[in-house]
Design an enzyme around this catalytic site. Sequence first.
Site, PDB file in Angstrom:
ATOM      1  CB  ALA A 201     -11.285   5.235  -2.259  1.00 46.46           C
ATOM      2  CE  LYS A 202      -5.290   8.537  -4.197  1.00 46.14           C
ATOM      3  NZ  LYS A 202      -4.765   8.671  -2.952  1.00 46.14           N
TER       4      LYS A 202
ATOM      5  N   GLY B  50     -15.862  -7.257   9.301  1.00 48.50           N
ATOM      6  CA  GLY B  50     -14.771  -8.166   9.410  1.00 48.50           C
ATOM      7  C   GLY B  50     -14.094  -8.623   8.285  1.00 48.50           C
TER       8      GLY B  50
ATOM      9  CG  ASN C 257      -0.374   0.158   2.537  1.00 48.38           C
ATOM     10  OD1 ASN C 257       0.821   0.514   2.496  1.00 48.38           O
ATOM     11  ND2 ASN C 257      -1.117  -0.447   3.607  1.00 48.38           N
TER      12      ASN C 257
ATOM     13  CB  VAL D 255     -19.052  -7.406   4.094  1.00 50.93           C
ATOM     14  CG1 VAL D 255     -19.493  -8.473   5.235  1.00 50.93           C
ATOM     15  CG2 VAL D 255     -19.988  -7.329   2.738  1.00 50.93           C
TER      16      VAL D 255
ATOM     17  CG  ASP E 288      -5.575  -9.528   4.185  1.00 48.50           C
ATOM     18  OD1 ASP E 288      -4.311  -9.267   3.888  1.00 48.50           O
ATOM     19  OD2 ASP E 288      -5.835  -9.464   5.321  1.00 48.50           O
TER      20      ASP E 288
END
Length: 307
Positions: free
Chosen positions: A217-218, A281, A179, A279, A246
Amino acid sequence: MILVFGSLNVDLVVPVVRLPVVGETVLGEGYRVAAGGKGANQALAARRAGADVRMVGAVGRDGFAPVALYDLAEAGVDLEGVTSVDAPTGAAFIGVDAEGRNQILVASGANRFASAEQVEESWLRPPGLLLLQMEVPLAENWALLKRARAAGLSTMLNVAPAGPLPEAVLPLIDWLVVNEVEVLAVAAAAGHRTQDPQRAGRLLADAGGAVLVTLGAKGAVAFAKGKVWRIEALPVDPLDTTGAGDAFVGTFAAALDSGNDLASAMAWASVAGSLACTVAGAQPSLPDRAAIVARIDEIAPAQCLSW
Ligand code: RIB
């Protein structure tokens, strides 16, 4: 076949209005228990995306072990390479705020005893891909990486959580997935002085394999063989971003393993990562193949530019 050597955890997740600062206590109403661990999450994401997956790692001989293994077993991940040791199953303590952002403390426990020797030589027969993260002893990661490369497997490393890579390791990695924070850490350790994640990714790719930088988000950007590839993310309202990285990595590995080219694999991964934010978790949020296919036409194909 994808071989994942990595962590298995149980996640204890507390939704809170905001994350605490150092020394602060923040109250949440309750908590959820779910399987997690970057290794297990990526193995499950790859399996749900359609790949054959073998997981290698370690759990304790305690009540958390069956929780950590349940979703993997249900999905049909091969667990022959998971061993039980005299240490508690790894656990992660996760706060998630109202915007879906998280703060994670990991107690490594049994993951500290995961060993490259658990991997049988016959499991390293090509074609296949070895997928690694940074939540097991790094010396074991690097030992397995060398064996896998010598055997002819493709290799992918998700440098999460961020940490320095020994100089000899980078040339052994076909796919480095990071990231925006992790890429700066890896680049700095490799002697590159830049605070620009995309420049850092390109500098690392100059030295060898392909580098994928996830941009939240990009979307994501990949640097490979003198070309830059960009993919957008699905526009979603994030509920919980835990496990989104992941989902991206495991799905990317599965898409490559099933013969997709880089642009197509990036699209699959980006959709999976986006859906995982919707979602709560880690493992409950990992989408299956049908969910990914249903949304893949909503993002534009990856754009390719020359360096
Ligand atoms: O990437 C998310 C994972 O990080 C969680 O499932 C937690 O177990 C930690 O390993």
